[in-house]
Design a protein around this motif. Structure first.
Motif, PDB file in Angstrom:
ATOM      1  N   ASN A 143     -40.721 -23.490  53.475  1.00 47.77           N
ATOM      2  CA  ASN A 143     -41.007 -22.446  54.453  1.00 47.77           C
ATOM      3  C   ASN A 143     -42.474 -22.025  54.404  1.00 47.77           C
ATOM      4  O   ASN A 143     -43.086 -21.769  55.444  1.00 47.77           O
ATOM      5  N   TYR A 173     -44.302 -24.599  56.210  1.00 47.49           N
ATOM      6  CA  TYR A 173     -43.970 -24.521  57.640  1.00 47.49           C
ATOM      7  C   TYR A 173     -44.747 -23.404  58.337  1.00 47.49           C
ATOM      8  O   TYR A 173     -45.173 -23.551  59.478  1.00 47.49           O
ATOM      9  N   LYS A 229     -46.241 -25.367  61.260  1.00 49.90           N
ATOM     10  CA  LYS A 229     -45.266 -25.306  62.366  1.00 49.90           C
ATOM     11  C   LYS A 229     -44.706 -26.688  62.715  1.00 49.90           C
ATOM     12  O   LYS A 229     -44.372 -26.974  63.855  1.00 49.90           O
ATOM     13  N   ASP A 230     -44.575 -27.537  61.701  1.00 50.61           N
ATOM     14  CA  ASP A 230     -44.045 -28.894  61.886  1.00 50.61           C
ATOM     15  C   ASP A 230     -42.518 -28.829  61.996  1.00 50.61           C
ATOM     16  O   ASP A 230     -41.846 -28.320  61.103  1.00 50.61           O
ATOM     17  N   GLU A 231     -41.984 -29.347  63.093  1.00 46.27           N
ATOM     18  CA  GLU A 231     -40.538 -29.279  63.344  1.00 46.27           C
ATOM     19  C   GLU A 231     -39.730 -30.078  62.321  1.00 46.27           C
ATOM     20  O   GLU A 231     -38.579 -29.746  62.060  1.00 46.27           O
ATOM     21  N   LEU A 252     -40.209 -30.169  59.185  1.00 47.75           N
ATOM     22  CA  LEU A 252     -39.993 -29.266  58.052  1.00 47.75           C
ATOM     23  C   LEU A 252     -38.836 -28.313  58.348  1.00 47.75           C
ATOM     24  O   LEU A 252     -38.020 -28.029  57.473  1.00 47.75           O
ATOM     25  N   MET A 253     -38.760 -27.844  59.585  1.00 50.98           N
ATOM     26  CA  MET A 253     -37.662 -26.957  59.970  1.00 50.98           C
ATOM     27  C   MET A 253     -36.334 -27.687  59.853  1.00 50.98           C
ATOM     28  O   MET A 253     -35.344 -27.126  59.372  1.00 50.98           O
TER      29      MET A 253
END
Length: 75
Positions: free
Chosen positions: A38, A41, A45-47, A49-50
Motif C-alpha cells: 500500500n 501504491y 498508483k499502479d493498478e 499493486l492494487m
C-alpha cells in the motif's frame, strides 16, 4: 520490488494443515505485506499493486475466519 516477490510466494503457499500459531503468523505476514504494498501504491498508483493487495486481502480474510470462526447469526 522484493516485496512483490514475497507477496507472490505468500499467495502460492499452501494454507492447509496449519496450526493456530501458523495461522496467526500467516495473518500477520499478510497484513505486513498488504501495508508495505500500500505504501508503494500511494506513490505509483499502479493498478497491478492494487490487484495484488486485493488477492492478499482475500487470503487473509480466509485465514482470519478460520482463526476467529464464523460470526453467529444472532439468534
Amino acid at each position: 520490488m522484493d516485496i512483490l516477490q514475497e507477496a507472490l510466494e505468500f499467495e502460492k503457499a499452501k494454507m492447509s494443515n496449519m496450526t493456530t500459531s501458523d495461522r496467526v503468523t500467516a495473518s500477520r505476514e499478510a497484513k505486513r505485506l498488504i501495508l508495505a504494498i500500500n505504501e508503494i501504491y500511494k506513490n505509483t498508483k499502479d493498478e497491478t499493486l492494487m490487484d495484488v493487495m486485493k488477492r492478499l486481502t482475500v487470503k487473509k480474510k480466509r485465514i482470519d475466519v478460520r482463526l476467529k470462526g464464523r460470526p453467529d447469526s444472532g439468534i
